[in-house]
Design a protein around this motif. Structure first.
Motif, PDB file in Angstrom:
ATOM      1  N   MET A  10      -0.188   6.489  -6.811  1.00  0.00           N
ATOM      2  CA  MET A  10      -1.359   7.362  -6.908  1.00  0.00           C
ATOM      3  C   MET A  10      -0.924   8.836  -6.926  1.00  0.00           C
ATOM      4  O   MET A  10      -1.390   9.628  -7.750  1.00  0.00           O
ATOM      5  CB  MET A  10      -2.308   7.113  -5.741  1.00  0.00           C
ATOM      6  CG  MET A  10      -3.531   8.010  -5.749  1.00  0.00           C
ATOM      7  SD  MET A  10      -4.484   7.886  -4.227  1.00  0.00           S
ATOM      8  CE  MET A  10      -3.387   8.686  -3.066  1.00  0.00           C
TER       9      MET A  10
ATOM     10  N   ASN B 217       0.827  -1.205   0.000  1.00  0.00           N
ATOM     11  CA  ASN B 217       0.000   0.000   0.000  1.00  0.00           C
ATOM     12  C   ASN B 217       0.863   1.258   0.000  1.00  0.00           C
ATOM     13  O   ASN B 217       0.469   2.283  -0.555  1.00  0.00           O
ATOM     14  CB  ASN B 217      -0.942   0.020   1.207  1.00  0.00           C
ATOM     15  CG  ASN B 217      -2.037  -1.004   1.077  1.00  0.00           C
ATOM     16  OD1 ASN B 217      -2.311  -1.543   0.002  1.00  0.00           O
ATOM     17  ND2 ASN B 217      -2.678  -1.317   2.186  1.00  0.00           N
ATOM     18  N   ARG B 218       2.036   1.177   0.599  1.00  0.00           N
ATOM     19  CA  ARG B 218       2.952   2.335   0.611  1.00  0.00           C
ATOM     20  C   ARG B 218       3.362   2.699  -0.810  1.00  0.00           C
ATOM     21  O   ARG B 218       3.401   3.866  -1.183  1.00  0.00           O
ATOM     22  CB  ARG B 218       4.199   2.026   1.425  1.00  0.00           C
ATOM     23  CG  ARG B 218       3.936   1.637   2.868  1.00  0.00           C
ATOM     24  CD  ARG B 218       5.230   1.412   3.613  1.00  0.00           C
ATOM     25  NE  ARG B 218       6.065   2.597   3.598  1.00  0.00           N
ATOM     26  CZ  ARG B 218       5.859   3.685   4.349  1.00  0.00           C
ATOM     27  NH1 ARG B 218       4.839   3.739   5.165  1.00  0.00           N
ATOM     28  NH2 ARG B 218       6.665   4.712   4.275  1.00  0.00           N
TER      29      ARG B 218
ATOM     30  N   ASP C 188       4.322  16.198  -1.785  1.00  0.00           N
ATOM     31  CA  ASP C 188       3.902  14.982  -1.079  1.00  0.00           C
ATOM     32  C   ASP C 188       4.804  13.804  -1.442  1.00  0.00           C
ATOM     33  O   ASP C 188       5.151  12.989  -0.585  1.00  0.00           O
ATOM     34  CB  ASP C 188       2.444  14.633  -1.410  1.00  0.00           C
ATOM     35  CG  ASP C 188       1.472  15.683  -0.893  1.00  0.00           C
ATOM     36  OD1 ASP C 188       1.753  16.308   0.153  1.00  0.00           O
ATOM     37  OD2 ASP C 188       0.425  15.869  -1.546  1.00  0.00           O
TER      38      ASP C 188
ATOM     39  N   TRP D 138       7.420  11.303   0.883  1.00  0.00           N
ATOM     40  CA  TRP D 138       7.236   9.849   0.942  1.00  0.00           C
ATOM     41  C   TRP D 138       8.550   9.179   1.368  1.00  0.00           C
ATOM     42  O   TRP D 138       9.616   9.540   0.903  1.00  0.00           O
ATOM     43  CB  TRP D 138       6.806   9.327  -0.437  1.00  0.00           C
ATOM     44  CG  TRP D 138       6.518   7.870  -0.470  1.00  0.00           C
ATOM     45  CD1 TRP D 138       5.332   7.267  -0.196  1.00  0.00           C
ATOM     46  CD2 TRP D 138       7.427   6.810  -0.815  1.00  0.00           C
ATOM     47  NE1 TRP D 138       5.439   5.899  -0.337  1.00  0.00           N
ATOM     48  CE2 TRP D 138       6.721   5.599  -0.705  1.00  0.00           C
ATOM     49  CE3 TRP D 138       8.766   6.767  -1.179  1.00  0.00           C
ATOM     50  CZ2 TRP D 138       7.301   4.356  -0.968  1.00  0.00           C
ATOM     51  CZ3 TRP D 138       9.352   5.539  -1.437  1.00  0.00           C
ATOM     52  CH2 TRP D 138       8.621   4.357  -1.330  1.00  0.00           C
TER      53      TRP D 138
ATOM     54  N   SER E 299       1.761   1.752  -3.565  1.00  0.00           N
ATOM     55  CA  SER E 299       0.554   2.129  -4.308  1.00  0.00           C
ATOM     56  C   SER E 299       0.177   3.578  -4.022  1.00  0.00           C
ATOM     57  O   SER E 299      -0.298   4.293  -4.909  1.00  0.00           O
ATOM     58  CB  SER E 299      -0.598   1.194  -3.953  1.00  0.00           C
ATOM     59  OG  SER E 299      -0.315  -0.119  -4.394  1.00  0.00           O
ATOM     60  N   GLU E 300       0.400   4.025  -2.802  1.00  0.00           N
ATOM     61  CA  GLU E 300       0.152   5.427  -2.454  1.00  0.00           C
ATOM     62  C   GLU E 300       1.071   6.340  -3.263  1.00  0.00           C
ATOM     63  O   GLU E 300       0.635   7.358  -3.813  1.00  0.00           O
ATOM     64  CB  GLU E 300       0.386   5.653  -0.963  1.00  0.00           C
ATOM     65  CG  GLU E 300       0.272   7.104  -0.551  1.00  0.00           C
ATOM     66  CD  GLU E 300       0.738   7.367   0.872  1.00  0.00           C
ATOM     67  OE1 GLU E 300       0.581   8.520   1.308  1.00  0.00           O
ATOM     68  OE2 GLU E 300       1.256   6.458   1.540  1.00  0.00           O
TER      69      GLU E 300
END
Length: 161
Positions: free
Chosen positions: A33, A26-27, A47, A51, A29-30
């Motif tokens: 996105m 999910n990290r 942003d 990360w 995938s974030e």
């Protein structure tokens, strides 16, 4: 104070072998996105710059998920080759995210980021797919072997293109 995984784990209670968890991805995938949103809003590069990559073990060491202990145990049970292959794949994803972010950050405001985003996104999707296959196979079989040289060559080709 803390109970062992065998005392609290649903998998251990049923006698099943602990399984890896795709929650870790999910990290990435974030980041994907966020990357794909850059052409719409260039401020998202900030942003992306914030990360941070973490390892699979680090992710589950701090996770509040019920499966966190099992996911960590399954990872510790992997063979050396499997761990090295998976970590090389994760490192390639991390480098790709950081490289794309650096390129986007340095890009003049009047230039279109779409090409960088398209190329990096396609490659990151493929790498996430490989990592998903590894995790879903619980690090076993064909999915367990990830050639780190091939992964790096793919990333290099994408970033050179």
């Amino acid at each position: 104070m803390s109970a062992s995984a065998t005392e609290t784990s649903p998998t251990a209670a049923s006698g099943a072998k602990p399984q890896l968890s795709t929650d870790y991805l999910n990290r990435h995938s974030e980041a994907l996105m966020l990357l794909e949103m850059v052409p719409v809003d260039r401020e998202i590069v900030g942003d992306l710059k914030a990360w941070r990559a973490v390892s699979y073990a680090e992710h589950f060491a701090t996770s509040q998920l019920r499966c966190a202990a099992d996911a960590a145990a399954a990872y510790r049970a992997l063979g050396k080759r499997e761990v090295e292959s998976f970590e090389a794949l994760c490192a390639a994803m991390d480098r790709l995210i950081h490289t794309a972010t650096a390129l986007l950050d340095e890009m003049p405001a009047e230039e279109d980021p779409a090409l960088i985003v398209d190329v990096a996104s396609l490659s990151l999707r493929r790498l996430i797919g490989r990592a998903t296959a590894f995790i879903n196979a619980n690090g076993q079989g064909e999915a367990a072997y990830i050639d780190p040289n091939a992964v790096q060559a793919d990333v290099d080709a994408v970033m050179a293109g």
